[in-house]
Design a protein around this motif. Structure first.
Motif: not given
Length: 59
Positions: A37, A40-41, A43-45, A47-49
């Motif tokens: 988790e 994933v969190a 990587t998501s962060h 990818n977002k910025y």
């Protein structure tokens, strides 16, 4: 700063990169529960910025 000084500072910084060598060793360790988790969190962060290299403004 003058352009000549900027270029000289860049050259000095590049040369210093070779002096910052370490003997660090990457070791594998057991992962705690819930690590998936966290990955994933993170990587998501990122990818977002993160802006893809081809879209960055490299003046």
């Amino acid at each position: 700063m003058k352009e000549k000084e900027i270029k000289q500072n860049a050259i000095e910084a590049d040369q210093l990169n070779f002096h910052d060598q370490t003997d660090d060793v990457v070791r594998s360790v057991s992962a705690p529960k819930g690590i998936d988790e966290a990955v994933v969190a993170m990587t998501s962060h990122i990818n977002k910025y993160d802006v893809p290299d081809e879209l960055e403004d490299n003046n």
